[in-house]
Write a protein that holds these residues in place. Structure first.
Motif, PDB file in Angstrom:
ATOM      1  N   SER A  75     -11.677  13.561   7.647  1.00  0.00           N
ATOM      2  CA  SER A  75     -12.086  14.260   6.550  1.00  0.00           C
ATOM      3  C   SER A  75     -11.300  15.327   5.903  1.00  0.00           C
ATOM      4  N   ASP A  76      -9.952  15.481   6.545  1.00  0.00           N
ATOM      5  CA  ASP A  76      -8.857  16.297   6.287  1.00  0.00           C
ATOM      6  C   ASP A  76      -7.791  15.415   5.322  1.00  0.00           C
ATOM      7  N   LEU A  77      -8.192  14.343   5.121  1.00  0.00           N
ATOM      8  CA  LEU A  77      -7.127  13.251   4.291  1.00  0.00           C
ATOM      9  C   LEU A  77      -7.092  13.901   2.791  1.00  0.00           C
ATOM     10  N   PHE A  78      -6.188  14.355   2.443  1.00  0.00           N
ATOM     11  CA  PHE A  78      -5.824  14.845   1.046  1.00  0.00           C
ATOM     12  C   PHE A  78      -6.013  13.806  -0.055  1.00  0.00           C
ATOM     13  N   VAL A  79      -7.118  13.617  -0.583  1.00  0.00           N
ATOM     14  CA  VAL A  79      -7.237  12.455  -1.615  1.00  0.00           C
ATOM     15  C   VAL A  79      -7.193  12.831  -2.914  1.00  0.00           C
ATOM     16  N   MET A  80      -6.594  12.089  -3.533  1.00  0.00           N
ATOM     17  CA  MET A  80      -6.380  12.302  -5.304  1.00  0.00           C
ATOM     18  C   MET A  80      -7.292  11.362  -5.881  1.00  0.00           C
ATOM     19  N   GLN A  81      -8.198  11.913  -6.547  1.00  0.00           N
ATOM     20  CA  GLN A  81      -9.163  11.291  -7.356  1.00  0.00           C
ATOM     21  C   GLN A  81     -10.680  11.153  -6.544  1.00  0.00           C
ATOM     22  N   VAL A  82     -10.786   9.947  -6.225  1.00  0.00           N
ATOM     23  CA  VAL A  82     -11.960   9.445  -5.286  1.00  0.00           C
ATOM     24  C   VAL A  82     -11.740   8.234  -4.265  1.00  0.00           C
ATOM     25  N   GLU A  83     -12.901   8.068  -3.434  1.00  0.00           N
ATOM     26  CA  GLU A  83     -12.681   7.396  -2.237  1.00  0.00           C
ATOM     27  C   GLU A  83     -12.087   6.042  -2.511  1.00  0.00           C
ATOM     28  N   MET A  84     -12.508   5.440  -4.019  1.00  0.00           N
ATOM     29  CA  MET A  84     -11.947   4.135  -4.098  1.00  0.00           C
ATOM     30  C   MET A  84     -10.474   3.966  -4.035  1.00  0.00           C
ATOM     31  N   ASP A  85      -9.885   5.268  -4.397  1.00  0.00           N
ATOM     32  CA  ASP A  85      -8.326   5.307  -4.212  1.00  0.00           C
ATOM     33  C   ASP A  85      -7.810   5.363  -2.847  1.00  0.00           C
ATOM     34  N   ILE A  86      -8.594   5.430  -1.905  1.00  0.00           N
ATOM     35  CA  ILE A  86      -8.244   5.287  -0.550  1.00  0.00           C
ATOM     36  C   ILE A  86      -8.353   3.698  -0.210  1.00  0.00           C
ATOM     37  N   TYR A  87      -9.282   3.190  -1.004  1.00  0.00           N
ATOM     38  CA  TYR A  87      -9.511   1.692  -0.722  1.00  0.00           C
ATOM     39  C   TYR A  87      -8.369   0.752  -1.322  1.00  0.00           C
ATOM     40  N   THR A  88      -7.849   1.290  -2.478  1.00  0.00           N
ATOM     41  CA  THR A  88      -6.733   0.749  -3.179  1.00  0.00           C
ATOM     42  C   THR A  88      -5.394   0.911  -2.424  1.00  0.00           C
ATOM     43  N   ALA A  89      -5.438   2.116  -1.982  1.00  0.00           N
ATOM     44  CA  ALA A  89      -3.931   2.477  -1.063  1.00  0.00           C
ATOM     45  C   ALA A  89      -4.149   1.543   0.044  1.00  0.00           C
ATOM     46  N   LEU A  90      -5.115   1.322   0.603  1.00  0.00           N
ATOM     47  CA  LEU A  90      -5.114   0.500   1.959  1.00  0.00           C
ATOM     48  C   LEU A  90      -4.865  -0.984   1.589  1.00  0.00           C
ATOM     49  N   LYS A  91      -5.288  -1.161   0.131  1.00  0.00           N
ATOM     50  CA  LYS A  91      -4.910  -2.767  -0.035  1.00  0.00           C
ATOM     51  C   LYS A  91      -3.405  -2.686   0.059  1.00  0.00           C
ATOM     52  N   LYS A  92      -2.890  -1.816  -0.567  1.00  0.00           N
ATOM     53  CA  LYS A  92      -1.138  -1.974  -0.927  1.00  0.00           C
ATOM     54  C   LYS A  92      -0.736  -1.825   0.464  1.00  0.00           C
ATOM     55  N   TRP A  93      -1.115  -0.825   1.300  1.00  0.00           N
ATOM     56  CA  TRP A  93      -0.489  -0.962   2.562  1.00  0.00           C
ATOM     57  C   TRP A  93      -0.566  -2.351   3.434  1.00  0.00           C
ATOM     58  N   MET A  94      -1.902  -2.892   3.309  1.00  0.00           N
ATOM     59  CA  MET A  94      -2.161  -4.071   4.277  1.00  0.00           C
ATOM     60  C   MET A  94      -1.009  -5.180   3.400  1.00  0.00           C
ATOM     61  N   PHE A  95      -0.878  -5.245   2.208  1.00  0.00           N
ATOM     62  CA  PHE A  95      -0.084  -6.225   1.610  1.00  0.00           C
ATOM     63  C   PHE A  95       1.363  -5.973   2.251  1.00  0.00           C
ATOM     64  N   LEU A  96       1.928  -4.624   2.224  1.00  0.00           N
ATOM     65  CA  LEU A  96       3.215  -4.505   2.662  1.00  0.00           C
ATOM     66  C   LEU A  96       3.281  -4.722   4.293  1.00  0.00           C
ATOM     67  N   GLN A  97       2.191  -4.477   5.008  1.00  0.00           N
ATOM     68  CA  GLN A  97       2.250  -5.048   6.424  1.00  0.00           C
ATOM     69  C   GLN A  97       2.518  -6.366   6.591  1.00  0.00           C
ATOM     70  N   LEU A  98       1.879  -7.013   5.626  1.00  0.00           N
ATOM     71  CA  LEU A  98       1.860  -8.606   5.889  1.00  0.00           C
ATOM     72  C   LEU A  98       3.279  -9.390   5.057  1.00  0.00           C
ATOM     73  N   ASN A  99       3.782  -8.645   3.992  1.00  0.00           N
ATOM     74  CA  ASN A  99       4.961  -8.978   3.482  1.00  0.00           C
ATOM     75  C   ASN A  99       5.805  -7.763   3.395  1.00  0.00           C
ATOM     76  N   PRO A 100       6.525  -7.441   4.586  1.00  0.00           N
ATOM     77  CA  PRO A 100       7.427  -6.250   4.491  1.00  0.00           C
ATOM     78  C   PRO A 100       8.704  -6.548   3.942  1.00  0.00           C
ATOM     79  N   SER A 101       9.122  -7.939   3.327  1.00  0.00           N
ATOM     80  CA  SER A 101      10.352  -7.902   2.867  1.00  0.00           C
ATOM     81  C   SER A 101      10.185  -7.428   1.421  1.00  0.00           C
ATOM     82  N   TRP A 102       8.882  -7.248   0.993  1.00  0.00           N
ATOM     83  CA  TRP A 102       8.867  -6.793  -0.542  1.00  0.00           C
ATOM     84  C   TRP A 102       9.570  -5.694  -1.033  1.00  0.00           C
TER      85      TRP A 102
END
Length: 504
Positions: A237-264
């Protein structure tokens, strides 16, 4: 003349030039002259004879310190060495009396080990983090009072210090790491602190990530962050969120893509479109109907996505549609949350759930809404966060160094349904922070965990700010709980008679 005389009189009696006489007490001169207190000499000072006191005055001359002499002569030059240490293809001519400061060598020389009487010791280095440069620093630290540690070299030096059991140097490495946490160092420092047991460094790195992962997103950092660390961030609950919870989901989507495509490679603004195109291509080309987290490739990331607080995503129609489109989350996750939120809405409408009225920090930490806002410069701001919050339309205002909450019912237009209940309760925590270029906190304020009751259109001053402590951009992060925790909820079903009467 009277005034002129007064001026002369006042000038001659100024306190800073007050004069008194005393007998000169210089021994050996037999001087009986009188001197002024404001001066440091008497008439005897004019005598050519040398003052005996000058002979007792020490003269400063910078000499080579003992520590530097020892370091140069014994360590660097190896003079009078009584033992040779060989490691990683390099040799050091050292001295047992200095090596015994190390718990590793102290045990070796004092026990029944074969090395206790050897003049040459082949040192095995099992840790790949240790190199010859680190050993040079660590061995040298035994011969000097202070050691300068480069932040870029601290992990190797820490590894060597831990192997040789040098507690003081280990502590210094920890302090160096805590002072130099940044986007470039945080993952490496956290991993090293985990290996070598520096809990305070791990805590500092996690604090930095909680403050900066969402507020200052970084492609290279996302590539480095592993599943274990990310899981800790997303569940907090201490995660500093900008805007709303949906932005956490969006950040995780980008993070997961980079984990699976590290050469991007590319700019941050191109990351989300490329991540979404990659997910879309998988769905169309492979004909996958199975949610991505249920696949073999996606399953390692399920524990992280599990900590997203979906109740604050599906309360917004456009966000709920994106979840359905992406097909990342298993359907049972969503269906369970839809059911929970439906019953919560019915309870607030028909069961008089006016919100949390008793302290329950555990529920707050696990299930509070996380949202935030960046104030680029000083000024007047008023905003609300998107999503249906069971008719509680909360406006947040920053003006004249005050932050205020207002429960809006009739005074301001609202796009959704608004509760007209006389009183509503909420639990909240509001935090403010400013960061420097490395992500280090410059200033921070927090209300702590609070309970609040608001009547219709009532305003409440949450924080009064000291302008001297404010730096912009200013980040505002809030946690809210609008409905009663489970322990406070009334679970009994309504009586059939009352339902029949309502229908009639």
């Amino acid at each position: 003349m009277g005034s002129l005389g007064s001026r002369f009189q006042s000038t001659s009696t100024r306190p800073t030039e007050e004069v008194s006489e005393e007998v000169c007490e210089r021994k050996g001169h037999g001087c009986e002259c009188r001197k002024r207190k404001r001066t440091s000499h008497c008439e005897c000072d004019s005598e050519p004879e040398e003052d005996d006191s000058l002979l007792d005055t020490p003269r400063r001359k910078k000499l080579k310190s003992t520590s530097k002499y020892i370091y140069q002569t014994l360590f660097l030059n190896g003079e009078n060495s009584d033992i040779r240490i060989c490691a990683l293809g390099q040799e050091w001519n050292l001295h047992k009396v200095y090596l015994c400061q190390s718990g590793y060598f102290s045990s070796m020389f004092s026990g029944s080990w074969k090395e206790s009487n050897m003049m040459v010791i082949e040192l095995e280095i099992p840790d790949q983090n240790i190199d010859t440069e680190a050993l040079q620093v660590v061995f040298g630290s035994l011969y000097r009072d202070d050691v300068l540690i480069k932040p870029s070299r601290v992990v190797s030096i820490l590894a060597a210090a831990c192997m040789l059991q040098l507690d003081g140097l280990i502590q210094q490495c920890g302090e160096t790491m805590k002072e130099n946490v940044s986007a470039k160092t945080v993952c490496g420092y956290y991993a090293a602190a985990s290996i070598y047991g520096l809990d305070s460094v791990m805590k500092k790195c996690l604090e930095w990530l909680l403050n900066n992962f969402m507020t200052n997103q970084n492609v290279d950092l996302m590539k480095e962050l592993g599943v274990d660390v990310m899981e800790q961030l997303i569940q907090s609950s201490d995660l500093f969120v900008m805007q709303v919870e949906m932005d956490i989901y969006t950040a995780l989507k980008k993070w997961m893509f980079l984990q699976l495509n590290p050469s991007w490679e590319g700019p941050l603004k191109q990351l989300l479109p490329d991540a979404e195109n990659w997910l879309c291509k998988r769905r169309t080309d492979l004909g996958e109907e199975e949610p991505f987290l249920s696949t073999e490739e996606g399953s390692p990331y399920a524990p992280v996505f599990r900590h997203i607080r979906l109740q604050y995503i599906i309360n917004d129609l456009s966000s709920a549609r994106i979840l359905e489109r992406d097909n990342i989350l298993p359907p049972d996750w969503l269906s369970a949350m839809y059911k929970q939120q439906w019953f919560t809405m019915l309870r607030t409408e028909h069961d008089n759930d006016h919100g949390p009225q008793e302290a329950n920090k555990e529920e707050f930490e696990l299930n509070s809404m996380r949202c935030g806002r960046k104030l680029s410069k000083d000024g007047d701001y008023c905003w609300r966060w998107t999503g249906f919050n069971f008719g509680f339309d909360l406006l947040v205002t920053y003006t004249n160094r005050f932050i205020m909450f207002k429960r809006n019912t009739l005074s301001q237009p609202c796009g959704g349904a608004v509760s007209l209940q006389p009183r509503r309760h909420l639990a909240y925590r509001l935090r403010l922070a400013s960061f420097d270029n490395s992500g280090k906190l410059v200033c921070s304020r927090s209300t702590g965990y609070q309970l609040l009751t608001l009547e219709k259109d009532q305003e409440y001053v949450v924080m009064n700010l000291d302008s001297r402590l404010l730096f912009f951009p200013l980040y505002v992060c809030c946690n809210f709980l609008y409905t009663s925790p489970q322990s406070e909820r009334r679970m009994e079903a309504p009586e059939p008679e009352s339902s029949a009467r309502s229908a009639s």
